[in-house]
Structures are given as structure tokens and as C-alpha cells.
Design a protein around this motif. Sequence first.
Motif, PDB file in Angstrom:
ATOM      1  N   ASP A 182       0.876  -1.163   0.000  1.00  0.00           N
ATOM      2  CA  ASP A 182       0.000   0.000   0.000  1.00  0.00           C
ATOM      3  C   ASP A 182       0.916   1.216   0.000  1.00  0.00           C
ATOM      4  O   ASP A 182       1.483   1.581   1.020  1.00  0.00           O
ATOM      5  CB  ASP A 182      -0.890  -0.027   1.241  1.00  0.00           C
ATOM      6  CG  ASP A 182      -1.782   1.191   1.363  1.00  0.00           C
ATOM      7  OD1 ASP A 182      -1.643   2.145   0.552  1.00  0.00           O
ATOM      8  OD2 ASP A 182      -2.622   1.197   2.277  1.00  0.00           O
ATOM      9  N   ILE A 183       1.080   1.833  -1.151  1.00  0.00           N
ATOM     10  CA  ILE A 183       2.032   2.928  -1.312  1.00  0.00           C
ATOM     11  C   ILE A 183       1.703   4.090  -0.385  1.00  0.00           C
ATOM     12  O   ILE A 183       2.609   4.713   0.195  1.00  0.00           O
ATOM     13  CB  ILE A 183       2.103   3.380  -2.791  1.00  0.00           C
ATOM     14  CG1 ILE A 183       2.512   2.195  -3.690  1.00  0.00           C
ATOM     15  CG2 ILE A 183       3.069   4.548  -2.962  1.00  0.00           C
ATOM     16  CD1 ILE A 183       3.823   1.524  -3.310  1.00  0.00           C
ATOM     17  N   GLU A 184       0.427   4.399  -0.213  1.00  0.00           N
ATOM     18  CA  GLU A 184       0.047   5.492   0.700  1.00  0.00           C
ATOM     19  C   GLU A 184       0.532   5.206   2.127  1.00  0.00           C
ATOM     20  O   GLU A 184       0.993   6.107   2.830  1.00  0.00           O
ATOM     21  CB  GLU A 184      -1.465   5.691   0.691  1.00  0.00           C
ATOM     22  CG  GLU A 184      -1.998   6.262  -0.606  1.00  0.00           C
ATOM     23  CD  GLU A 184      -1.623   7.716  -0.834  1.00  0.00           C
ATOM     24  OE1 GLU A 184      -1.347   8.442   0.138  1.00  0.00           O
ATOM     25  OE2 GLU A 184      -1.604   8.133  -2.009  1.00  0.00           O
ATOM     26  N   ALA A 185       0.439   3.930   2.551  1.00  0.00           N
ATOM     27  CA  ALA A 185       0.812   3.573   3.921  1.00  0.00           C
ATOM     28  C   ALA A 185       2.303   3.606   4.166  1.00  0.00           C
ATOM     29  O   ALA A 185       2.747   3.780   5.299  1.00  0.00           O
ATOM     30  CB  ALA A 185       0.262   2.180   4.258  1.00  0.00           C
ATOM     31  N   ILE A 186       3.102   3.441   3.114  1.00  0.00           N
ATOM     32  CA  ILE A 186       4.557   3.385   3.311  1.00  0.00           C
ATOM     33  C   ILE A 186       5.282   4.632   2.807  1.00  0.00           C
ATOM     34  O   ILE A 186       6.507   4.659   2.732  1.00  0.00           O
ATOM     35  CB  ILE A 186       5.167   2.127   2.649  1.00  0.00           C
ATOM     36  CG1 ILE A 186       4.948   2.135   1.127  1.00  0.00           C
ATOM     37  CG2 ILE A 186       4.611   0.857   3.289  1.00  0.00           C
ATOM     38  CD1 ILE A 186       5.709   1.056   0.387  1.00  0.00           C
ATOM     39  N   THR A 187       4.526   5.663   2.463  1.00  0.00           N
ATOM     40  CA  THR A 187       5.111   6.875   1.917  1.00  0.00           C
ATOM     41  C   THR A 187       4.884   8.049   2.870  1.00  0.00           C
ATOM     42  O   THR A 187       3.758   8.280   3.311  1.00  0.00           O
ATOM     43  CB  THR A 187       4.521   7.213   0.542  1.00  0.00           C
ATOM     44  OG1 THR A 187       4.723   6.103  -0.327  1.00  0.00           O
ATOM     45  CG2 THR A 187       5.181   8.450  -0.065  1.00  0.00           C
ATOM     46  N   THR A 188       5.971   8.766   3.165  1.00  0.00           N
ATOM     47  CA  THR A 188       5.899   9.977   3.984  1.00  0.00           C
ATOM     48  C   THR A 188       6.351  11.143   3.132  1.00  0.00           C
ATOM     49  O   THR A 188       7.338  11.034   2.408  1.00  0.00           O
ATOM     50  CB  THR A 188       6.823   9.842   5.222  1.00  0.00           C
ATOM     51  OG1 THR A 188       6.435   8.687   5.956  1.00  0.00           O
ATOM     52  CG2 THR A 188       6.754  11.077   6.089  1.00  0.00           C
ATOM     53  N   TRP A 189       5.638  12.243   3.216  1.00  0.00           N
ATOM     54  CA  TRP A 189       5.987  13.455   2.482  1.00  0.00           C
ATOM     55  C   TRP A 189       6.542  14.465   3.470  1.00  0.00           C
ATOM     56  O   TRP A 189       5.925  14.752   4.489  1.00  0.00           O
ATOM     57  CB  TRP A 189       4.768  14.043   1.776  1.00  0.00           C
ATOM     58  CG  TRP A 189       4.183  13.131   0.744  1.00  0.00           C
ATOM     59  CD1 TRP A 189       3.323  12.115   0.951  1.00  0.00           C
ATOM     60  CD2 TRP A 189       4.463  13.149  -0.647  1.00  0.00           C
ATOM     61  NE1 TRP A 189       3.017  11.478  -0.216  1.00  0.00           N
ATOM     62  CE2 TRP A 189       3.712  12.095  -1.233  1.00  0.00           C
ATOM     63  CE3 TRP A 189       5.264  13.926  -1.476  1.00  0.00           C
ATOM     64  CZ2 TRP A 189       3.730  11.827  -2.593  1.00  0.00           C
ATOM     65  CZ3 TRP A 189       5.285  13.652  -2.836  1.00  0.00           C
ATOM     66  CH2 TRP A 189       4.535  12.619  -3.381  1.00  0.00           C
ATOM     67  N   LEU A 190       7.710  15.000   3.198  1.00  0.00           N
ATOM     68  CA  LEU A 190       8.289  16.033   4.060  1.00  0.00           C
ATOM     69  C   LEU A 190       8.132  17.405   3.420  1.00  0.00           C
ATOM     70  O   LEU A 190       8.169  17.577   2.242  1.00  0.00           O
ATOM     71  CB  LEU A 190       9.781  15.776   4.291  1.00  0.00           C
ATOM     72  CG  LEU A 190      10.130  14.517   5.080  1.00  0.00           C
ATOM     73  CD1 LEU A 190      11.643  14.421   5.223  1.00  0.00           C
ATOM     74  CD2 LEU A 190       9.470  14.515   6.439  1.00  0.00           C
TER      75      LEU A 190
END
Length: 190
Positions: A182-190
Motif C-alpha cells: 500500500d504505497i500510501e501507507a509506506i510513503t511519507t511526504w516532508l
Amino acid sequence: MPTPNPAALEFLLNRRSRPAKTLTTPVPQKDELMQILTAAARTPDHGKLEPWRFIVIDHAAMARLSELAKTRGAELALDPEQIAKGCAQFDQGNLAVAVIEVQRDAPKIPPLEQTYSAGAVCLALLNAALASGWGANWLSGWVSHDRGFMEQGFGLGAHERIAGLIHIGTPKSTPPERPRPDIEAITTWL
């Protein structure tokens, strides 16, 4: 403005390894394999060290490596299931490429970056084989991490180790799609 390559992106979005045990003959001929290896060697490589090399394992070498896995497994007192799994990588194979990580003495390039490059070569080799129409699978397992197996089976030096065994051949079947991250679950935006 970037120039997209939709075919390449489509391939990457849908690529799927084929289990090694489902690969059969025919396998790539030498000229076809050399093109795949050439594509794999275009991997990012900090410092242009080429901290990797290739060993092609043909069908005849597979039998020898299977026997070595059996012998080494017994010497290491592994359970029969582990030994059988180590042997199966070679019992069922017709062609594989061992990607060998070669640690180079380079004060500006940390060993870990060299390891990353060797791993990137494994993925590039896998993808190049798949893009060429072959089935391919990246395996490792205890045989890839056992120093005795590396030295006896491949003649590796103390500064070398197996990064991966990439099996290549004709797939007998298409495996079902597997769950993807799940790309949303493993992606953080800084």
C-alpha cells in the motif's frame, strides 16, 4: 519537460518474477544473455567501481552445485528440509547467473554503497531478463550466505560474496498476482 517512456513504465508497473521452479528450457543463448548482462551492468555505481561481477551457471554446473549444497548442508548440520531447499535451487535449474559482490578498496565509497550497487545489479538483471521475454527469479537462501559454499562452488575470494542467483528460462505458467504494498501507507511526504 521530461520525455516519458510509457512502455518502460508500463513494464515496471506490471513486472512479475516467475518462480524458479516453473522455469524450463529453452534458455537464452550466449548472445542473448550477453545483452541481458550488458543491460544489468548499466546499474548506478558510485565511483565507477563495478563492485560486482557475473558467473553464468549452466545446466551441467547446476548438478555439481546441488551436490555441493547437499555436502555443505550436512557439514553444517542443517535439517533435511533446509538442505533440500538449498539443493532445489540447482536441481530444478537450467540457467542462472550468480551476481557476485566484489568489495573494492575505495576510501570515498563505503562498503555499504558497494553492497547496494550489487543488489541493484540483481534487480536490473532480473528486469532485463523479463523485458527480453524470459521468465526470471532472484533467489538467495543459505547457500548464498555460506562462505564454504561460495568458496568451493564459485571460487570466491574473501572480498567477494553472492548477492543473488538470478534464474532465467522459459516460464511454464503465469503465477497469480500477489499482494502489493500500500504505497500510501509506506510513503511519507516532508
